[in-house]
Design an enzyme around this catalytic site. Structure first.
Site, PDB file in Angstrom:
ATOM      1  N   TYR A  82       0.822  -1.218   0.000  1.00 21.87           N
ATOM      2  CA  TYR A  82       0.000   0.000   0.000  1.00 21.87           C
ATOM      3  C   TYR A  82       0.851   1.262   0.000  1.00 21.87           C
ATOM      4  CZ  TYR A  82      -3.904  -3.110   1.165  1.00 21.87           C
ATOM      5  OH  TYR A  82      -4.846  -4.113   1.162  1.00 21.87           O
TER       6      TYR A  82
HETATM    7  N1  LIG Z   1      -6.666  -8.147   0.355  1.00 20.61           N
HETATM    8  C1  LIG Z   1      -6.874  -7.377  -0.679  1.00 20.61           C
HETATM    9  O1  LIG Z   1      -6.582  -7.734  -1.826  1.00 20.61           O
HETATM   10  C2  LIG Z   1      -7.495  -6.017  -0.484  1.00 20.61           C
HETATM   11  C3  LIG Z   1      -7.930  -5.295  -1.605  1.00 20.61           C
HETATM   12  C4  LIG Z   1      -8.500  -4.049  -1.392  1.00 20.61           C
HETATM   13  C5  LIG Z   1      -8.627  -3.527  -0.113  1.00 20.61           C
HETATM   14  N2  LIG Z   1      -8.179  -4.254   0.962  1.00 20.61           N
HETATM   15  C6  LIG Z   1      -8.287  -3.703   2.348  1.00 20.61           C
HETATM   16  O2  LIG Z   1      -9.626  -3.327   2.563  1.00 20.61           O
HETATM   17  C7  LIG Z   1      -9.670  -1.959   2.961  1.00 20.61           C
HETATM   18  C8  LIG Z   1     -10.969  -1.355   2.507  1.00 20.61           C
HETATM   19  O3  LIG Z   1     -11.041  -1.381   1.069  1.00 20.61           O
HETATM   20  P1  LIG Z   1     -11.723  -0.173   0.314  1.00 20.61           P
HETATM   21  O4  LIG Z   1     -11.069   1.116   0.700  1.00 20.61           O
HETATM   22  O5  LIG Z   1     -11.784  -0.525  -1.119  1.00 20.61           O
HETATM   23  O6  LIG Z   1     -13.182  -0.249   0.995  1.00 20.61           O
HETATM   24  P2  LIG Z   1     -14.585   0.403   0.730  1.00 20.61           P
HETATM   25  O7  LIG Z   1     -15.126   0.624   2.110  1.00 20.61           O
HETATM   26  O8  LIG Z   1     -15.383  -0.394  -0.215  1.00 20.61           O
HETATM   27  O9  LIG Z   1     -14.288   1.801   0.007  1.00 20.61           O
HETATM   28  C9  LIG Z   1     -13.780   2.860   0.739  1.00 20.61           C
HETATM   29  C10 LIG Z   1     -13.826   4.128  -0.095  1.00 20.61           C
HETATM   30  O10 LIG Z   1     -15.179   4.457  -0.431  1.00 20.61           O
HETATM   31  C11 LIG Z   1     -15.378   5.858  -0.274  1.00 20.61           C
HETATM   32  N3  LIG Z   1     -16.330   6.018   0.852  1.00 20.61           N
HETATM   33  C12 LIG Z   1     -16.344   5.334   2.018  1.00 20.61           C
HETATM   34  N4  LIG Z   1     -17.371   5.744   2.811  1.00 20.61           N
HETATM   35  C13 LIG Z   1     -18.023   6.683   2.121  1.00 20.61           C
HETATM   36  C14 LIG Z   1     -19.151   7.480   2.413  1.00 20.61           C
HETATM   37  N5  LIG Z   1     -19.819   7.377   3.559  1.00 20.61           N
HETATM   38  N6  LIG Z   1     -19.562   8.367   1.484  1.00 20.61           N
HETATM   39  C15 LIG Z   1     -18.904   8.474   0.309  1.00 20.61           C
HETATM   40  N7  LIG Z   1     -17.801   7.746  -0.021  1.00 20.61           N
HETATM   41  C16 LIG Z   1     -17.367   6.859   0.875  1.00 20.61           C
HETATM   42  C17 LIG Z   1     -14.018   6.467   0.032  1.00 20.61           C
HETATM   43  O11 LIG Z   1     -13.316   6.728  -1.179  1.00 20.61           O
HETATM   44  P3  LIG Z   1     -13.344   8.139  -1.934  1.00 20.61           P
HETATM   45  O12 LIG Z   1     -13.393   9.225  -0.887  1.00 20.61           O
HETATM   46  O13 LIG Z   1     -12.108   8.153  -2.763  1.00 20.61           O
HETATM   47  O14 LIG Z   1     -14.559   8.101  -2.758  1.00 20.61           O
HETATM   48  C18 LIG Z   1     -13.302   5.310   0.706  1.00 20.61           C
HETATM   49  O15 LIG Z   1     -11.904   5.414   0.649  1.00 20.61           O
HETATM   50  C19 LIG Z   1      -8.389  -1.342   2.380  1.00 20.61           C
HETATM   51  O16 LIG Z   1      -7.997  -0.161   3.052  1.00 20.61           O
HETATM   52  C20 LIG Z   1      -7.422  -2.460   2.593  1.00 20.61           C
HETATM   53  O17 LIG Z   1      -6.963  -2.446   3.936  1.00 20.61           O
HETATM   54  C21 LIG Z   1      -7.632  -5.493   0.796  1.00 20.61           C
END
Ligand SMILES: NC(=O)c1ccc[n+]([C@@H]2O[C@H](COP(=O)([O-])OP(=O)(O)OC[C@H]3O[C@@H](n4cnc5c(N)ncnc54)[C@H](OP(=O)(O)O)[C@@H]3O)[C@@H](O)[C@H]2O)c1
Length: 379
Positions: free
Chosen positions: A60
């Site tokens: 990351y």
């Molecule tokens: N193992 C793996 O392969 C893998 C892959 C991906 C992620 N992960 C882990 O999972 C975690 C979460 O993944 P993710 O960040 O993709 O999760 P997510 O919860 O699906 O998306 C989070 C993103 O959505 C937007 N968001 C969240 N809440 C919101 C709200 N209330 N209103 C508007 N926009 C909102 C924000 O992005 P914006 O502000 O940019 O819109 C935020 O960064 C990562 O940090 C990582 O630790 C693991």
């Protein structure tokens, strides 16, 4: 449910909060993250709400995420209270094939790098990040077990591997006395339910806690992206899409996994919006609450770029969705059932069972084990 109401991770005794803090957004290197001050606010908010489960990876933001997690943890003296999870697999040394992959040499190289960036001498949960399609599971599990015995890691996790591979890894651990797999990370949300085909059974039968990532579909399930008739503010999908965030930074040809602004997904968002109105809760909270009810789920990793987003997500488990509302969301988001999964649907099964109902005894780990909430002090 508060964040200091814990779940046991898989078959282990490790207690983790039901919502984990994802830190893939810690750092601006990838063009859609948070700067250090904003990341610090996210971290503080999460731990001040009682959360104990932090997710990062050496991949990351080119190491910035691990560095900041280590720095924020040390500054607040929280190392012992937090469960810090990180991952290895990806290669940051072009031209050196042994600086990436699942094998022992890379595992030990990457682990030492993570320990250094995190400023700690042990990692609570160490994940293989993504299957490299060649290293034998035997080598990975033995190398993980060696690292546990060396005191460098406490628990073992897998992420983004096929279920057959995880099943083999766990069986090897059971038979050879290796530290078992406690956690299995999968993409899982209302718009990505393919994990249900194999991983719910894997988790409940073989004792791994499912740890869903991208539970809001990278922001889609907050409802902020909309199909736009009137020209495109954004670029994904036919006709353009309005709303700003991560999915608008990836251009017209999103990489695999980022292609989320599709007509199918917008139909699911439509039903989610209806249900959200009926229960008077933000769409993000309803999406996370639905996910937490799913079989095998131990802790959901949420991501955020702003404190207000995280605050919304952290409130997702303090209400109960009625069964009929959960069922409506299930129907709207039903995944396809390609071979062999259509063979396991009711029609074929009733022919197997002689047209009568046969119910298997519940599995030992029918749901992630949840640590009972504290009761009032005895008087
Ligand atoms: N193992 C793996 O392969 C893998 C892959 C991906 C992620 N992960 C882990 O999972 C975690 C979460 O993944 P993710 O960040 O993709 O999760 P997510 O919860 O699906 O998306 C989070 C993103 O959505 C937007 N968001 C969240 N809440 C919101 C709200 N209330 N209103 C508007 N926009 C909102 C924000 O992005 P914006 O502000 O940019 O819109 C935020 O960064 C990562 O940090 C990582 O630790 C693991």
């Amino acid at each position: 449910m508060k964040l200091d109401s814990y779940t046991l991770l898989g078959r282990s005794g490790l207690r983790v909060s039901p919502i984990a803090l994802g830190t893939m957004t810690f750092g601006t290197e990838w063009g859609w993250g948070a700067d250090e001050a904003a990341a610090q606010r996210l971290f503080d908010l999460y731990v001040d709400e009682g959360g104990n489960f932090i997710d990062t990876a050496d991949l990351y933001t080119e190491g910035t995420s691990e560095t900041w997690v280590g720095r924020f943890t040390a500054a607040r003296g929280l190392r012992e209270r937090l469960v810090i999870a990180t991952k290895y697999t990806y290669n940051a040394q072009p031209g050196n094939p042994n600086a990436g992959g699942n094998h022992r040499k890379n595992l030990l190289r990457a682990l030492d790098g993570s320990l250094k960036r995190l400023g700690t001498d042990y990692i609570d949960l160490y994940y293989l990040h993504t299957w490299d399609r060649m290293t034998p599971a035997d080598e990975v599990m033995r190398a993980m077990d060696d690292a546990v015995r060396a005191g460098k890691i406490r628990y073992v996790g897998l992420s983004d591997v096929p279920a057959w591979y995880a099943g083999r890894a766990q069986t090897l651990a059971d038979w050879r006395g290796f530290e078992p797999v406690a956690a299995m990370q999968v993409e899982y949300s209302l718009i990505e339910r393919n994990a249900e085909h194999e991983f719910a059974d894997l988790a409940t039968q073989l004792g791994m806690g499912l740890v869903p990532w991208s539970p809001l579909g990278m922001g889609v399930l907050s409802g902020k992206y909309r199909p736009s008739q009137a020209g495109a503010q954004g670029t994904q999908g036919p006709g353009g899409v309005s709303g700003t965030g991560r999915l608008q930074t990836v251009g017209p040809k999103p990489p695999p996994g980022f292609d989320k602004l599709s007509p199918r997904n917008f139909a699911i968002v439509g039903e989610l919006e209806q249900v959200s109105h009926e229960v008077n809760r933000p769409m993000a909270q309803v999406a996370l609450n639905w996910l937490y009810q799913k079989r095998g789920v131990a802790s959901i990793i949420v991501g955020a770029t702003k404190a207000a987003q995280l605050a919304e997500s952290l409130g997702a488990l303090d209400f109960t969705l009625a069964p009929e509302l959960l069922a409506r969301l299930d129907v709207a988001s039903e995944p396809a059932h390609p071979f062999p999964y259509y063979m396991f649907a009711d029609g074929h099964q009733s022919r197997i069972h002689g047209q009568v109902n046969v119910r298997a005894a519940p599995a030992n780990h029918a749901h992630a084990q949840r640590v009972p909430a504290p009761t009032a002090e005895p008087t």
